[in-house]
Structure formats: structure tokens, C-alpha cells
Motif scaffolding. Structure first.
Motif, short mmCIF file in Angstrom:
data_model
loop_
_atom_site.label_atom_id
_atom_site.label_comp_id
_atom_site.label_asym_id
_atom_site.label_seq_id
_atom_site.Cartn_x
_atom_site.Cartn_y
_atom_site.Cartn_z
N PRO A 4 -75.11 -70.42 -6.25
CA PRO A 4 -74.16 -71.17 -6.50
C PRO A 4 -74.34 -72.53 -7.28
CG PRO A 4 -73.80 -70.48 -4.34
CD PRO A 4 -75.32 -70.17 -4.67
N VAL A 6 -73.11 -75.36 -7.11
CA VAL A 6 -72.85 -76.53 -6.49
C VAL A 6 -74.16 -76.97 -5.63
CG1 VAL A 6 -72.46 -75.39 -4.13
CG2 VAL A 6 -71.53 -77.68 -4.49
N MET A 9 -76.54 -78.10 -8.69
CA MET A 9 -75.79 -79.76 -9.15
C MET A 9 -76.60 -80.76 -8.14
SD MET A 9 -72.01 -80.85 -9.83
CE MET A 9 -71.40 -80.84 -8.15
N HIS A 10 -76.83 -80.32 -6.82
CA HIS A 10 -77.22 -81.40 -5.82
C HIS A 10 -78.69 -81.32 -5.68
CE1 HIS A 10 -72.92 -81.41 -4.75
NE2 HIS A 10 -73.34 -82.52 -4.14
N GLN A 16 -77.51 -85.21 -0.57
CA GLN A 16 -76.45 -84.14 -0.83
C GLN A 16 -75.08 -84.63 -0.40
OE1 GLN A 16 -79.77 -83.31 0.12
NE2 GLN A 16 -79.92 -83.24 -2.17
N CYS A 160 -59.64 -79.49 -0.74
CA CYS A 160 -60.86 -79.55 -0.17
C CYS A 160 -61.30 -79.32 1.13
CB CYS A 160 -61.91 -80.27 -1.02
SG CYS A 160 -61.66 -81.95 -0.39
N VAL A 200 -75.05 -88.64 -8.49
CA VAL A 200 -74.52 -87.29 -8.86
C VAL A 200 -73.94 -87.46 -10.36
CG1 VAL A 200 -72.06 -85.97 -8.53
CG2 VAL A 200 -73.59 -86.63 -6.34
N GLU A 216 -67.99 -71.33 -13.71
CA GLU A 216 -68.24 -71.92 -12.45
C GLU A 216 -68.93 -73.10 -12.46
OE1 GLU A 216 -71.14 -71.51 -8.44
OE2 GLU A 216 -71.80 -70.22 -10.01
N GLN A 220 -67.10 -76.80 -11.29
CA GLN A 220 -67.87 -77.52 -10.03
C GLN A 220 -67.83 -78.94 -10.78
OE1 GLN A 220 -68.72 -77.25 -7.00
NE2 GLN A 220 -68.06 -74.91 -6.93
N ALA A 224 -66.02 -82.36 -9.19
CA ALA A 224 -66.87 -83.65 -8.60
C ALA A 224 -66.23 -84.72 -9.24
CB ALA A 224 -68.22 -83.35 -8.99
N GLU A 227 -63.18 -85.65 -7.60
CA GLU A 227 -63.48 -86.11 -6.32
C GLU A 227 -64.01 -87.70 -6.56
OE1 GLU A 227 -67.00 -86.27 -2.86
OE2 GLU A 227 -66.57 -84.39 -4.18
#
Length: 249
Positions: A4, A6, A9-10, A16, A160, A200, A216, A220, A224, A227
Motif C-alpha cells: 500500500p 501509505v 509514503m512513510h 511515522q 479518518c 512528510v 491510490e 493518499q 495527507a 490532514e
């Protein structure tokens, strides 16, 4: 199996999720009557910034660190070796809702920014068996700092993590689950900005040109960015609270 986005991305980030070494040390300082060589389980450790700090803070402890994403664990192994702590940190790939350890195996459970994956109440109940009598569960959880959040913040959290509630409500949940609430404290804004969101955003800038045509990844990244935008405007309404809980004997 495709990883995935996500996780991708981390990867390579110092953390994280929001947190700080100072908060890790502060929480650990509240633990009393630990044995000479405490056994600690770090649940959902990510790349292990807090794992390393725990090992430094408690030179006599042994830590088992778990995560579902093997690259995070590999990163932790490298960090631990570089810090000269590799002999006291063991990594285990495992899902936090199916931890492969015997009952009463640990003196301390540690879960910074991870319990939301299984749910606050669910984690407290399912992990309790792993603690020895009088052992501690230390974790961070998203909470409201206001009884009347703004519509934008409420909408974001409803999307979320609709289970988010207040510190008082989580204290009651912990007590009902068989824990004594030793202490709680909020994480400072720097734990969100400098230690998490700034890295991030840089990671997103690096990844964006590489994920063109990946729906996808696009979703994401957009989530982010949403957020971070919500926190920028409404970060005083919510945040992470550190909970230091003791298993009732």
C-alpha cells in the motif's frame, strides 16, 4: 502482494506519526517499580525512533519491536546497530491484532501513534493479556481538546477516525478495561510539525513526480495534504495525548 502506498509514503521518515524523544522520556519517567531488566514490547514501532530512545533511556531493558511492514523493521535494525543497541532490540514482523507472544510476557507495552489501527478500547482489551501484573501500557491516542470542534475538523476526523473522543472519555475506557490511569499529557505542536509533518511534506514532494497515473498514490497524497491543512487551521482543537496506564493486579 503490492505494498500500500501509505507505507511507501512513510518509508525513510524519522517517524511515522507525531511524537518526540522528549515525550518518550517523559512518559517512561512515570513508570515506577520496574524490575532490574524490564521486558518491553513496542507495538507498531515503525522505523523505531521511540524504540531507540527507550533503549537509551533504560540501559538495562530488552525491547521487542513489532510492525507489519518489513522495511520499517529493517530500518530499525540499521538504526539500532548504528547506535550500538542492536543486542537489546529484537524485531518481529507481526500484526498488532495478532501478536504472537505468550500471556504475561512483558513489563511494559509501548504504542506511540499505533493503537488507532485496532481501536483504543480494542487494543487495551486485547493487549492486556501480554502484561505481567502491575505492568504498564504507554500509548498516544488522538483526542479532542474541545467539546465543540469546528465543522472542518469534525468532518476530517469523521472520515479518518470517527472513534476519536476526549481525554476524559478515554480515561474511563481505560479504567473499564482494567487499568489504572497513572498520568496523561498532551504532545506539543512541535511533535506534529517539526517531527512529522515537515518530513512528510518533503517526502510528498520527492514522490509526486514518480507516481503520476497511480490513483491510490494520488488519493493518499491528497489525504495527507488535507490532514496537514486541517491541523494548520485547527490543531488547537485536537492532538495526541500520552496515556500512561498500569494493569490492575
Amino acid at each position: 502482494m503490492e505494498i500500500p502506498f501509505v507505507f511507501t509514503m512513510h518509508e525513510g521518515l524519522p517517524r511515522q506519526g507525531p511524537g518526540s524523544n522528549a515525550c518518550t522520556r517523559k512518559a517512561f519517567s512515570m513508570l515506577t517499580n520496574l524490575p532490574a531488566r524490564p521486558e518491553i514490547l513496542d507495538i507498531g514501532c515503525g522505523s523505531g525512533m521511540q524504540t531507540i530512545e527507550l533503549a537509551r533511556t533504560c540501559p538495562s531493558c530488552r525491547i521487542t519491536a513489532t510492525d507489519i511492514h518489513q522495511p520499517f523493521l529493517a530500518d530499525l535494525v540499521r538504526r539500532a546497530a548504528s547506535a550500538g543497541l542492536g543486542d537489546r532490540i529484537t524485531t518481529v514482523r507481526a500484526s498488532m491484532d495478532d501478536l504472537p507472544f505468550s500471556d504475561a510476557s512483558f513489563n511494559v507495552l509501548w504504542a506511540e501513534g499505533s493503537i488507532f489501527i485496532v481501536g483504543f478500547k480494542e487494543g487495551l482489551l486485547s493487549w492486556r493479556r501480554l502484561l505481567r501484573p502491575g505492568g504498564y501500557l504507554c500509548l498516544t491516542e488522538s483526542v479532542w481538546f474541545t467539546e465543540d470542534p469546528s465543522p472542518e475538523a469534525a468532518a476530517f476526523w469523521n472520515d479518518c477516525y470517527p472513534a476519536i473522543t476526549t481525554v476524559a472519555a478515554n480515561r474511563a475506557i481505560a479504567e473499564d478495561a482494567g487499568y489504572k490511569v497513572v498520568a496523561t499529557f498532551p504532545l506539543p505542536a512541535s511533535a506534529w510539525w517539526e517531527n512529522y509533518y515537515v518530513p512528510v511534506l518533503k517526502r510528498i514532494d520527492d514522490l509526486r513526480p514518480k507516481v503520476t497515473g497511480n490513483p491510490e498514490a494520488k488519493a493518499q497524497i491528497e489525504f495527507a495534504e488535507r490532514e496537514i491543512a486541517v491541523y494548520r487551521e485547527h490543531g488547537n482543537e485536537y492532538g495526541y495525548e500520552f496515556f500512561i496506564l498500569r494493569k490492575e493486579e
